[in-house]
Scaffold this motif. Structure first.
Motif, PDB file in Angstrom:
ATOM      1  N   SER A  23      10.122   2.039 -11.070  1.00  0.00           N
ATOM      2  CA  SER A  23      10.063   1.591 -12.465  1.00  0.00           C
ATOM      3  C   SER A  23       9.301   0.290 -12.596  1.00  0.00           C
ATOM      4  O   SER A  23       8.667   0.038 -13.626  1.00  0.00           O
ATOM      5  CB  SER A  23      11.468   1.448 -13.046  1.00  0.00           C
ATOM      6  N   SER A  24       9.335  -0.559 -11.541  1.00  0.00           N
ATOM      7  CA  SER A  24       8.550  -1.794 -11.583  1.00  0.00           C
ATOM      8  C   SER A  24       8.367  -2.340 -10.180  1.00  0.00           C
ATOM      9  O   SER A  24       9.200  -2.098  -9.294  1.00  0.00           O
ATOM     10  CB  SER A  24       9.219  -2.854 -12.475  1.00  0.00           C
ATOM     11  N   ILE A  25       7.276  -3.063  -9.983  1.00  0.00           N
ATOM     12  CA  ILE A  25       6.969  -3.702  -8.707  1.00  0.00           C
ATOM     13  C   ILE A  25       6.586  -5.152  -8.958  1.00  0.00           C
ATOM     14  O   ILE A  25       5.712  -5.426  -9.784  1.00  0.00           O
ATOM     15  CB  ILE A  25       5.812  -2.986  -7.979  1.00  0.00           C
ATOM     16  N   SER A  26       7.241  -6.054  -8.269  1.00  0.00           N
ATOM     17  CA  SER A  26       6.807  -7.443  -8.231  1.00  0.00           C
ATOM     18  C   SER A  26       6.074  -7.616  -6.908  1.00  0.00           C
ATOM     19  O   SER A  26       6.708  -7.618  -5.844  1.00  0.00           O
ATOM     20  CB  SER A  26       8.018  -8.386  -8.308  1.00  0.00           C
ATOM     21  N   PRO A  27       4.735  -7.711  -6.929  1.00  0.00           N
ATOM     22  CA  PRO A  27       3.942  -7.629  -5.697  1.00  0.00           C
ATOM     23  C   PRO A  27       4.461  -8.535  -4.580  1.00  0.00           C
ATOM     24  O   PRO A  27       4.661  -9.736  -4.764  1.00  0.00           O
ATOM     25  CB  PRO A  27       2.544  -8.054  -6.158  1.00  0.00           C
ATOM     26  N   GLY A  28       4.702  -7.918  -3.432  1.00  0.00           N
ATOM     27  CA  GLY A  28       5.139  -8.653  -2.257  1.00  0.00           C
ATOM     28  C   GLY A  28       6.593  -9.043  -2.240  1.00  0.00           C
ATOM     29  O   GLY A  28       7.105  -9.457  -1.202  1.00  0.00           O
TER      30      GLY A  28
ATOM     31  N   THR B 172       0.872  -1.177   0.000  1.00  0.00           N
ATOM     32  CA  THR B 172       0.000   0.000   0.000  1.00  0.00           C
ATOM     33  C   THR B 172       0.905   1.221   0.000  1.00  0.00           C
ATOM     34  O   THR B 172       1.258   1.753   1.051  1.00  0.00           O
ATOM     35  CB  THR B 172      -0.926   0.011   1.226  1.00  0.00           C
ATOM     36  N   PHE B 173       1.272   1.686  -1.203  1.00  0.00           N
ATOM     37  CA  PHE B 173       2.308   2.699  -1.326  1.00  0.00           C
ATOM     38  C   PHE B 173       1.726   4.107  -1.438  1.00  0.00           C
ATOM     39  O   PHE B 173       1.855   4.800  -2.453  1.00  0.00           O
ATOM     40  CB  PHE B 173       3.217   2.383  -2.523  1.00  0.00           C
ATOM     41  N   ASN B 174       1.059   4.496  -0.367  1.00  0.00           N
ATOM     42  CA  ASN B 174       0.569   5.857  -0.220  1.00  0.00           C
ATOM     43  C   ASN B 174       0.607   6.182   1.264  1.00  0.00           C
ATOM     44  O   ASN B 174       0.126   5.404   2.091  1.00  0.00           O
ATOM     45  CB  ASN B 174      -0.860   5.989  -0.769  1.00  0.00           C
TER      46      ASN B 174
ATOM     47  N   ARG C 296      -0.676   0.559  -5.835  1.00  0.00           N
ATOM     48  CA  ARG C 296       0.041  -0.705  -5.662  1.00  0.00           C
ATOM     49  C   ARG C 296       1.010  -1.038  -6.793  1.00  0.00           C
ATOM     50  O   ARG C 296       1.956  -1.788  -6.589  1.00  0.00           O
ATOM     51  CB  ARG C 296      -0.969  -1.838  -5.489  1.00  0.00           C
ATOM     52  N   GLN C 297       0.795  -0.505  -7.979  1.00  0.00           N
ATOM     53  CA  GLN C 297       1.654  -0.851  -9.117  1.00  0.00           C
ATOM     54  C   GLN C 297       2.408   0.335  -9.701  1.00  0.00           C
ATOM     55  O   GLN C 297       3.558   0.199 -10.122  1.00  0.00           O
ATOM     56  CB  GLN C 297       0.807  -1.503 -10.222  1.00  0.00           C
TER      57      GLN C 297
END
Length: 605
Positions: free
Chosen positions: A258-263, A86-88, A246-247
């Motif tokens: 630049s990119s997120i691999s969830p978790g 949760t990136f806020n 989230r992304q």
């Protein structure tokens, strides 16, 4: 590293299998009982169990070369749980997400070594105590990562989101919000805007407060911008779960996602238009790494730095080549919490009802504190890098910490006497309630680290030794995120839990123990507590001597009422590869060691 993030939650936990316990606790290695382990002085308690002191470690890397301007900083985050993602800042709920956000979105305020706001950030502030106003001025030219210029409207939007009637996050309960004129009416749906916010122009706003209180200067101001344009078209209730959070989150920091691999991992790249100047590296890669393998990964040079390195592993890996160990006191307090009520959503406050709760008897709680030996836990599990907790305010807040308060004497005999006198009589192996009913106490505990299971077993067995039938909730350790969901929701069957808080810049206990604080997980409240918390943040408390006296009174009140047992304070040990420059664990903002100046150099052969 000097990253400005002001987290209010957090936890460090460790797990140990029974098989490994004796070898790790009693046989950490004769060779380490020496002086000078990678820059740290070591004083040995005995040849097989060295004791360390965080004050003997350096706090800043010794490599003083100029950064190359290139390269990718590889960071391991030691955790057995995936990050929630949760990136806020308005919606996150744990320290892992906050640390990840700290690399791409920064506070608009800086802080000094005493955790007080300073004027070196993107936002400046001017306080008028007589008029009870604060004028906020955002620097021009601060850009979001999509190239849009940030404005004061993005700062105002943070308050409007957190105060919105549909907001379900954990922020907004502190006086920094509720003393803002019109905030409570807006939150309750009685007004369409916050009347106390006066926007002057695109970079300036005046906030009108009912009172100007000390905590405003140490965390009371909300510290982050909200990217209004990024979330255009979304309702407040949709933000936390959206892909935009989230992304593809954005911020104003020196590196952009630049990119997120969830978790699992986040990749960042340099943001060339960062307002302070050009960052010193091409990018950053942060990966979640199991505590059981993170030391090996550092030894293999897979990473430049580890966040939340398991301190109990330090003696076994202190001599890693190419690594410098830094340390400093942390703001973390680990504790055992007792469920003494429930959260009342409708009222927005704690429903404290100890007479209905299993752990409501203070004598039962007092006996449980006497039955555990936290000093030995600190030495044997953590080699002195954790130490016994005495009050609910960690010594991290040196001005307010009451060092005269002592923990109850470790004495199973005293614990037994207290239980006997309180009417908890034995029926076979375990004790009954004073009413003659079975007493089964269920404890929630996070698994996933190298010593968590052993710690849980230790505390449970210590309480069983005095006749209390304590067992793990659902007979198992809990995953990090599931644990906090259950504790927050007051899951049926949880009587006690072992948690930790990573305090932020504001020492105000209302964040965790205020009647209106959702983070008040024990669900404790009292008139005496209400009165002290109000005084701690009264205008009179700008007199620091008076405020210190109030903090002392509050710590003593918590010592007497015991909604929570403080277990351990601690320090972090931070492995940093020797090719990293401008990295520190000192407190307070320093331009030289700010994130954008951290860099890599080519090491000599």
């Amino acid at each position: 590293m000097n990253i400005e993030y002001l987290n209010k939650e957090g936890i460090f936990f460790m797990r140990f299998t029974k098989k490994k316990l004796m070898s790790a606790v009693l046989g950490t290695g004769v060779a380490l009982a020496v002086l000078g382990v990678n820059g740290a002085d070591v004083s040995a308690q005995d040849d097989e169990h060295p004791i360390f002191n965080y004050e003997d470690f350096p706090k800043t890397v010794s490599n003083d070369a100029e950064p190359s301007g290139e390269g990718e900083l590889r960071i391991a985050y030691s955790s057995d749980a995936p990050f929630e993602g949760t990136f806020n800042w308005a919606f996150y709920t744990n320290v892992v997400d906050s640390r990840i956000m700290g690399y791409f979105d920064e506070s608009v305020f800086t802080i000094d070594e005493n955790q007080m706001f300073t004027q070196e950030g993107a936002m400046q502030f001017d306080i008028d105590e007589e008029e009870r106003t604060v004028t906020f001025t955002l620097q021009e030219g601060v850009l979001w990562h999509d190239g849009v210029e940030a404005t004061i409207h993005d700062y105002v939007a943070s308050y409007e989101v957190i105060g919105h009637p549909d907001y379900e996050g954990v922020r907004g309960s502190t006086l920094g919000f509720s003393l803002l004129e019109g905030f409570n009416e807006y939150r309750d749906g009685e007004a369409d805007e916050i009347s106390g916010i006066e926007v002057i122009d695109d970079y300036t706003a005046v906030f009108h407060y009912e009172e100007i209180i000390p905590s405003l200067l140490s965390g009371g101001f909300w510290a982050y911008l909200f990217p209004t344009h990024h979330y255009e078209g979304l309702e407040v209730g949709e933000i936390a779960e959206s892909d935009l959070t989230r992304q593809t989150p954005i911020g104003i920091g020196p590196y952009q996602v630049s990119s997120i691999s969830p978790g699992e991992s986040v990749t960042y790249e340099r943001f060339d238009d960062y307002w302070r100047g050009t960052p010193s590296m091409d990018g950053i890669v942060l990966e979640i790494v199991s505590p059981s393998t993170v030391a090996t990964a550092m030894q293999n040079n897979d990473y430049h730095y580890t966040i939340a390195f398991p301190v109990n592993q330090f003696p076994d890996v202190a001599e890693i080549e190419g690594v410098e160990w830094l340390a400093n006191m942390s703001s973390v307090l680990s504790y055992v919490g007792f469920k003494l009520g429930e959260w009342d959503d409708e009222a927005g406050e704690v429903d404290y009802k100890p007479e209905e709760m299993k752990m409501g008897d203070i004598e039962l709680r007092r006996a449980m504190w006497h039955a555990i030996d936290n000093e030995t836990v600190a030495e044997r599990f953590y080699n002195g890098l954790r130490w016994e907790g005495t009050t609910l305010l960690p010594p991290y807040y040196a001005s307010y910490f009451d060092e005269t308060i002592e923990s109850p004497e470790y004495s199973p005999e005293i614990a037994e006497e207290i239980l006997d006198e309180a009417g908890y009589e034995y029926d076979g192996d375990y004790r009954l309630t004073p009413e003659g009913e079975e007493l089964e106490i269920s404890m929630a505990f996070i698994g996933g680290s190298d010593v968590a299971e052993a710690l849980a077993n230790y505390y449970i067995q210590s309480w069983r030794n005095v006749g209390l039938n304590v067992s793990l909730y659902n007979d198992r350790m809990l995953e990090f995120n599931a644990f906090y969901d259950m504790v927050d929701e007051d899951a049926e069957g949880i009587d006690i839990y072992q948690g930790s808080w990573a305090y932020g810049s504001d020492a105000d206990p209302a964040h965790f123990y205020g009647r209106g604080a959702r983070n008040n997980y024990p669900r404790y409240a009292s008139e005496a507590n209400d009165e002290l918390l109000e005084k701690i943040n009264s205008p009179e408390a700008f007199d620091n001597e008076y405020r210190t006296e109030l903090f002392y009174e509050w710590q003593e009140l918590m010592r007497e009422e015991m909604p929570v047992i403080p277990i351990l304070y601690g320090s972090g040990v931070h492995p940093v590869s020797t090719d990293v420059v401008n990295f520190t664990v000192e407190y307070g903002f320093n331009e030289e060691t700010a994130l954008y100046n951290i860099g890599l150099v080519e090491e000599e052969e």
